[in-house]
Design an enzyme around this catalytic site. Structure first.
Site, mmCIF file in Angstrom:
data_model
loop_
_atom_site.group_PDB
_atom_site.id
_atom_site.type_symbol
_atom_site.label_atom_id
_atom_site.label_comp_id
_atom_site.label_asym_id
_atom_site.label_seq_id
_atom_site.Cartn_x
_atom_site.Cartn_y
_atom_site.Cartn_z
ATOM 1 C CG ASP A 64 -1.942 1.105 1.195
ATOM 2 O OD1 ASP A 64 -2.072 1.776 0.152
ATOM 3 O OD2 ASP A 64 -2.615 1.312 2.223
ATOM 4 C CG ASP A 94 -3.983 4.498 -2.993
ATOM 5 O OD1 ASP A 94 -3.089 3.914 -2.357
ATOM 6 O OD2 ASP A 94 -5.182 4.463 -2.670
#
Ligand SMILES: *[C@@H]1O[C@H](CO)[C@@H](O)[C@H](O)[C@H]1NC(C)=O
Ligand SMILES: *[C@@H]1O[C@H](CO)[C@@H](O)[C@H](O)[C@H]1NC(C)=O
Length: 416
Positions: A105, A285
């Site tokens: 992440d 992201d």
């Protein structure tokens, strides 16, 4: 403990580890870790809900100094949603190491395990007496902070890495935790003593294991459930994974995108280069599936493409016969134009049934982020976008880099 909304689970096979073999600009051997795509879907609607919940949380909690995630961790518990499609890696913790499957992440920075498999303590495990909590919008965890040895790849064994061990978590869907590779400041407010937590990248650099605070990521598009599909490198980009030049840009100064791997970009559509989004701030992201645009830009895109919202999946759709009318989107980043082809804009047609879609349609991976332009986070270049461009997060120099890859012009999604 976990929400039970997903009915299908598809685990895509791991592929072999590459280490040290890749040609590289630096003399230091490159440490790479394979990443694997995993789908666990009950339908694309949850996929959109997940992404939008995450974007909204990032906008409101963006500035870590403004709000303590520790206090706010459970405010969003009503909107907990499982991850739909994500990229996972296996890391070892302890000595001897126990393997854990973690989400890679770039939009968060805590590393933690314990959601599924219990944390196994060994002689390298040390308690810190601190509690930890993080809210992701699409999930959350809380627990206790430990120091332990973390093995990311051969040659990349980090000592005394601060890790969270969950006593409670939501939205992880059978995975063990998260490896957060975003900006260190995102750990602000997550520890009970208020201190920041050095990321795995910070510690690997400080311990001399890598020569720069850089992470390079390649995701590949897939059109079959057995395709291998990604790699993360630490310390330097893996030059064997991209083509042409790497374009590096500073992290944006516009908040709240500036708290994440935020950049400035503009987007146009088609050979006419019709404006979709004027230069503005947003984020890159790895924890978001779609390409999200601010509501006005999304509306322009919808008009230009003639796509309509599909009631079943919630995604934009076109009849397959109209795929030929779809044109490229062009992303201008740092003065360089990156072409996001029609094929790149759609869900792999061979996997339409996985999202409850029909073979007669194409489904578009561009979504509405639920906010008008000017929010300070006007786009999220999520996995659909990252499957076409190599991505480097250089936290040491506060930069992000992008390059074309052999997959930029892939036609695998449309099956051509
Ligand atoms: C997939 O999702 C279901 C429902 O949320 C969950 O119970 C299951 O553990 C997930 N599969 C895996 C192996 O992660
Ligand atoms: C992709 O295709 C376009 C149009 O054919 C071409 O101009 C461009 O150079 C290609 N990009 C890459 C990275 O191969």
């Amino acid at each position: 403990m976990f929400s039970k909304q997903f009915s299908t689970f598809i685990f895509l096979s791991l592929f072999s580890v590459f280490v040290s073999g890749a040609p590289s600009a630096s003399s230091q051997p490159i440490s790479t870790l394979p990443i694997t795509r995993r789908l666990n879907l009950s339908g694309a609607r949850t996929l959109i809900e997940h992404d939008v919940a995450r974007a909204q949380t990032m906008r409101t909690m963006g500035s870590p100094k403004q709000q303590s995630a520790f206090a706010a961790a459970f405010d969003a518990s009503g909107s907990v949603l499982d991850e739909g499609t994500l990229y996972i890696a296996t890391i070892g913790i302890g000595s001897p190491p126990t393997d854990y499957s973690v989400i890679l992440d770039s939009g968060s920075s805590n590393t933690w395990v314990g959601a599924e498999q219990t944390y196994v303590q060994t002689s390298t495990s040390q308690t810190t007496g601190q509690q930890v909590a993080v809210d992701y919008g699409s999930g959350s965890f809380s627990g206790n902070e430990y120091l332990d040895t973390v093995t990311i790849a051969p040659g990349l064994t980090i000592q005394r890495q601060s890790i969270g061990v969950a006593t409670q978590s939501e939205g992880l869907n059978g995975l063990d935790g998260i490896m957060g590779i975003g900006p260190t400041d995102l750990t602000s407010g997550t520890l009970s003593n208020g201190q920041l937590i050095p990321t795995v990248t910070d510690n690997a650099f400080n311990q001399g294991l890598i020569s720069a605070q850089q992470v390079g990521i390649l995701f590949e598009p897939i059109n079959s459930l057995s395709d291998a599909n990604g790699e993360v490198s630490f310390g330097q980009p893996d030059v064997s994974k991209f083509s042409g030049e790497l374009t590096s840009v500073p992290i944006t100064t516009t908040s709240p995108a500036s708290d994440y791997v935020g950049i400035d970009q503009s987007i146009t559509y088609g050979s006419s280069r019709t404006n979709i989004l004027s230069t503005t701030a947003g984020i890159v992201d790895t924890g978001t599936t779609l390409l999200l645009l601010s509501s006005d830009a999304f509306s322009t895109y919808t008009q230009l493409t003639g796509a309509t919202t599909d009631q079943t999946t919630g995604l934009l759709t076109l009849p397959a016969s109209q795929f030929g009318n779809l044109e490229s989107m062009f992303f201008n980043i740092g003065g360089v134009e990156f072409e996001f082809t029609p094929d790149a804009q759609i869900w792999p047609r061979s996997l339409n049934s996985q999202i409850g879609g029909s073979d007669d349609n194409i489904y578009i991976m561009v979504g509405d982020n639920g906010s008008p332009s000017g929010s300070g986070l006007d786009f999220t270049n999520g996995l659909a976008w990252l499957e076409r461009f190599y991505f480097v997060y250089d936290s040491g120099n506060n930069q992000a880099g992008f390059a074309n890859t052999p997959f930029t012009n892939s036609t695998s999604n449309s099956g051509n």
